[in-house]
Write a protein that holds these residues in place. Sequence first.
Motif, PDB file in Angstrom:
ATOM      1  N   THR A 181      -1.203  -1.135  -4.371  1.00  0.00           N
ATOM      2  CA  THR A 181      -1.006  -1.619  -3.008  1.00  0.00           C
ATOM      3  C   THR A 181      -2.278  -1.332  -2.218  1.00  0.00           C
ATOM      4  O   THR A 181      -2.806  -0.221  -2.268  1.00  0.00           O
ATOM      5  N   THR A 182      -2.776  -2.331  -1.488  1.00  0.00           N
ATOM      6  CA  THR A 182      -4.019  -2.184  -0.734  1.00  0.00           C
ATOM      7  C   THR A 182      -3.723  -1.996   0.747  1.00  0.00           C
ATOM      8  O   THR A 182      -2.865  -2.679   1.312  1.00  0.00           O
ATOM      9  N   PHE A 183      -4.461  -1.074   1.372  1.00  0.00           N
ATOM     10  CA  PHE A 183      -4.302  -0.751   2.785  1.00  0.00           C
ATOM     11  C   PHE A 183      -5.645  -0.835   3.492  1.00  0.00           C
ATOM     12  O   PHE A 183      -6.680  -0.493   2.918  1.00  0.00           O
ATOM     13  N   GLN A 184      -5.628  -1.301   4.735  1.00  0.00           N
ATOM     14  CA  GLN A 184      -6.840  -1.396   5.553  1.00  0.00           C
ATOM     15  C   GLN A 184      -7.259  -0.002   6.019  1.00  0.00           C
ATOM     16  O   GLN A 184      -6.456   0.736   6.576  1.00  0.00           O
ATOM     17  N   THR A 185      -8.519   0.336   5.830  1.00  0.00           N
ATOM     18  CA  THR A 185      -9.026   1.649   6.221  1.00  0.00           C
ATOM     19  C   THR A 185      -8.926   1.846   7.727  1.00  0.00           C
ATOM     20  O   THR A 185      -8.605   2.948   8.191  1.00  0.00           O
ATOM     21  N   LYS A 186      -9.158   0.806   8.512  1.00  0.00           N
ATOM     22  CA  LYS A 186      -9.096   0.924   9.974  1.00  0.00           C
ATOM     23  C   LYS A 186      -7.732   1.463  10.409  1.00  0.00           C
ATOM     24  O   LYS A 186      -7.651   2.374  11.235  1.00  0.00           O
ATOM     25  N   ALA A 187      -6.669   0.941   9.840  1.00  0.00           N
ATOM     26  CA  ALA A 187      -5.323   1.409  10.189  1.00  0.00           C
ATOM     27  C   ALA A 187      -5.129   2.865   9.767  1.00  0.00           C
ATOM     28  O   ALA A 187      -4.513   3.652  10.490  1.00  0.00           O
ATOM     29  N   MET A 188      -5.681   3.235   8.614  1.00  0.00           N
ATOM     30  CA  MET A 188      -5.563   4.619   8.139  1.00  0.00           C
ATOM     31  C   MET A 188      -6.311   5.579   9.066  1.00  0.00           C
ATOM     32  O   MET A 188      -5.833   6.665   9.358  1.00  0.00           O
ATOM     33  N   ARG A 189      -7.496   5.149   9.542  1.00  0.00           N
ATOM     34  CA  ARG A 189      -8.262   5.983  10.494  1.00  0.00           C
ATOM     35  C   ARG A 189      -7.472   6.211  11.767  1.00  0.00           C
ATOM     36  O   ARG A 189      -7.605   7.235  12.422  1.00  0.00           O
ATOM     37  N   GLU A 190      -6.642   5.229  12.139  1.00  0.00           N
ATOM     38  CA  GLU A 190      -5.848   5.321  13.365  1.00  0.00           C
ATOM     39  C   GLU A 190      -4.526   6.050  13.153  1.00  0.00           C
ATOM     40  O   GLU A 190      -3.710   6.137  14.061  1.00  0.00           O
ATOM     41  N   GLY A 191      -4.290   6.554  11.926  1.00  0.00           N
ATOM     42  CA  GLY A 191      -3.106   7.363  11.663  1.00  0.00           C
ATOM     43  C   GLY A 191      -1.905   6.628  11.108  1.00  0.00           C
ATOM     44  O   GLY A 191      -0.851   7.221  10.915  1.00  0.00           O
ATOM     45  N   THR A 192      -2.042   5.330  10.831  1.00  0.00           N
ATOM     46  CA  THR A 192      -0.931   4.578  10.254  1.00  0.00           C
ATOM     47  C   THR A 192      -0.694   5.059   8.826  1.00  0.00           C
ATOM     48  O   THR A 192      -1.633   5.098   8.030  1.00  0.00           O
ATOM     49  N   PRO A 193       0.543   5.421   8.478  1.00  0.00           N
ATOM     50  CA  PRO A 193       0.779   5.871   7.103  1.00  0.00           C
ATOM     51  C   PRO A 193       0.764   4.711   6.121  1.00  0.00           C
ATOM     52  O   PRO A 193       1.123   3.582   6.452  1.00  0.00           O
ATOM     53  N   ALA A 194       0.339   5.003   4.906  1.00  0.00           N
ATOM     54  CA  ALA A 194       0.375   4.036   3.812  1.00  0.00           C
ATOM     55  C   ALA A 194       1.757   4.145   3.184  1.00  0.00           C
ATOM     56  O   ALA A 194       2.082   5.158   2.570  1.00  0.00           O
ATOM     57  N   ILE A 195       2.590   3.123   3.366  1.00  0.00           N
ATOM     58  CA  ILE A 195       3.962   3.165   2.858  1.00  0.00           C
ATOM     59  C   ILE A 195       4.080   2.216   1.676  1.00  0.00           C
ATOM     60  O   ILE A 195       3.796   1.028   1.782  1.00  0.00           O
ATOM     61  N   ILE A 196       4.517   2.772   0.558  1.00  0.00           N
ATOM     62  CA  ILE A 196       4.724   1.992  -0.659  1.00  0.00           C
ATOM     63  C   ILE A 196       6.221   1.949  -0.890  1.00  0.00           C
ATOM     64  O   ILE A 196       6.851   2.971  -1.137  1.00  0.00           O
ATOM     65  N   GLU A 197       6.781   0.742  -0.777  1.00  0.00           N
ATOM     66  CA  GLU A 197       8.231   0.597  -0.937  1.00  0.00           C
ATOM     67  C   GLU A 197       8.580   0.227  -2.367  1.00  0.00           C
ATOM     68  O   GLU A 197       7.944  -0.643  -2.960  1.00  0.00           O
ATOM     69  N   VAL A 198       9.576   0.935  -2.890  1.00  0.00           N
ATOM     70  CA  VAL A 198      10.038   0.698  -4.249  1.00  0.00           C
ATOM     71  C   VAL A 198      11.528   0.412  -4.199  1.00  0.00           C
ATOM     72  O   VAL A 198      12.299   1.215  -3.667  1.00  0.00           O
ATOM     73  N   ALA A 199      11.928  -0.728  -4.736  1.00  0.00           N
ATOM     74  CA  ALA A 199      13.351  -1.067  -4.803  1.00  0.00           C
ATOM     75  C   ALA A 199      13.951  -0.423  -6.039  1.00  0.00           C
ATOM     76  O   ALA A 199      13.323  -0.385  -7.096  1.00  0.00           O
ATOM     77  N   ALA A 200      15.147   0.110  -5.884  1.00  0.00           N
ATOM     78  CA  ALA A 200      15.849   0.658  -7.034  1.00  0.00           C
ATOM     79  C   ALA A 200      16.314  -0.502  -7.894  1.00  0.00           C
ATOM     80  O   ALA A 200      16.829  -1.494  -7.391  1.00  0.00           O
ATOM     81  N   ALA A 201      16.085  -0.414  -9.182  1.00  0.00           N
ATOM     82  CA  ALA A 201      16.498  -1.485 -10.097  1.00  0.00           C
ATOM     83  C   ALA A 201      18.012  -1.525 -10.190  1.00  0.00           C
ATOM     84  O   ALA A 201      18.674  -0.492 -10.163  1.00  0.00           O
ATOM     85  N   ALA A 202      18.540  -2.723 -10.263  1.00  0.00           N
ATOM     86  CA  ALA A 202      19.993  -2.893 -10.428  1.00  0.00           C
ATOM     87  C   ALA A 202      20.389  -2.444 -11.818  1.00  0.00           C
ATOM     88  O   ALA A 202      19.657  -2.664 -12.783  1.00  0.00           O
ATOM     89  N   PRO A 203      21.530  -1.800 -11.924  1.00  0.00           N
ATOM     90  CA  PRO A 203      21.969  -1.379 -13.269  1.00  0.00           C
ATOM     91  C   PRO A 203      22.192  -2.590 -14.165  1.00  0.00           C
ATOM     92  O   PRO A 203      22.611  -3.647 -13.699  1.00  0.00           O
ATOM     93  N   THR A 204      21.883  -2.445 -15.430  1.00  0.00           N
ATOM     94  CA  THR A 204      22.071  -3.548 -16.378  1.00  0.00           C
ATOM     95  C   THR A 204      23.342  -3.304 -17.177  1.00  0.00           C
ATOM     96  O   THR A 204      23.731  -2.173 -17.428  1.00  0.00           O
ATOM     97  N   ALA A 205      23.967  -4.383 -17.582  1.00  0.00           N
ATOM     98  CA  ALA A 205      25.179  -4.275 -18.378  1.00  0.00           C
ATOM     99  C   ALA A 205      24.798  -3.935 -19.808  1.00  0.00           C
ATOM    100  O   ALA A 205      23.827  -4.441 -20.347  1.00  0.00           O
ATOM    101  N   SER A 206      25.555  -3.039 -20.408  1.00  0.00           N
ATOM    102  CA  SER A 206      25.289  -2.712 -21.796  1.00  0.00           C
ATOM    103  C   SER A 206      26.153  -3.561 -22.699  1.00  0.00           C
ATOM    104  O   SER A 206      27.217  -4.032 -22.310  1.00  0.00           O
ATOM    105  N   SER A 207      25.722  -3.762 -23.921  1.00  0.00           N
ATOM    106  CA  SER A 207      26.464  -4.633 -24.812  1.00  0.00           C
ATOM    107  C   SER A 207      27.590  -3.922 -25.516  1.00  0.00           C
ATOM    108  O   SER A 207      27.714  -2.814 -25.675  1.00  0.00           O
TER     109      SER A 207
END
Length: 140
Positions: free
Chosen positions: A114-140
């Motif tokens: 994930t790429t973040f702009q340095t200008k925003a980081m200098r201003e204190g904006t946090p770098a947020i990396i969102e991860v979705a939880a994978a849906a459970p899969t059905a077993s056979s």
Amino acid sequence: MVLSLGGCGWVGRHDDTSKPDGILLHGYVSVAGAAAGSTGSACLAPTSVPDIVEGATVRAADDAGHVIAATQLSGGVLAQAAAGGYTCNFAFEFRNLSGSRATYTIMVGDRPATTFQTKAMREGTPAIIEVAAAAPTASS
């Protein structure tokens, strides 16, 4: 005369060719689907996201994709998600990165970068990396 550069963050930045100008890049990995609980308490990412854990490696790369620094995720902290439900947030921090770069690319484990702009980081904006939880899969 002994010269010590440890306190200024220069040690361990072997790929940089100029002394850093000292910005703090901080952020967190936010994993959706955490179990309900008391916000601010310790949490773990859902089992469908086994690579986001305390101590997992976080790397920062420059514009050319060269890794220039590494750190680790802290322990997870439970937060209420804006759309309902809960997230488990794992913080990270890079100190003394150069503010002269246009962007930083952050990589956590084997997840997409994930790429973040340095200008925003200098201003204190946090770098947020969102991860979705994978849906459970059905077993056979």
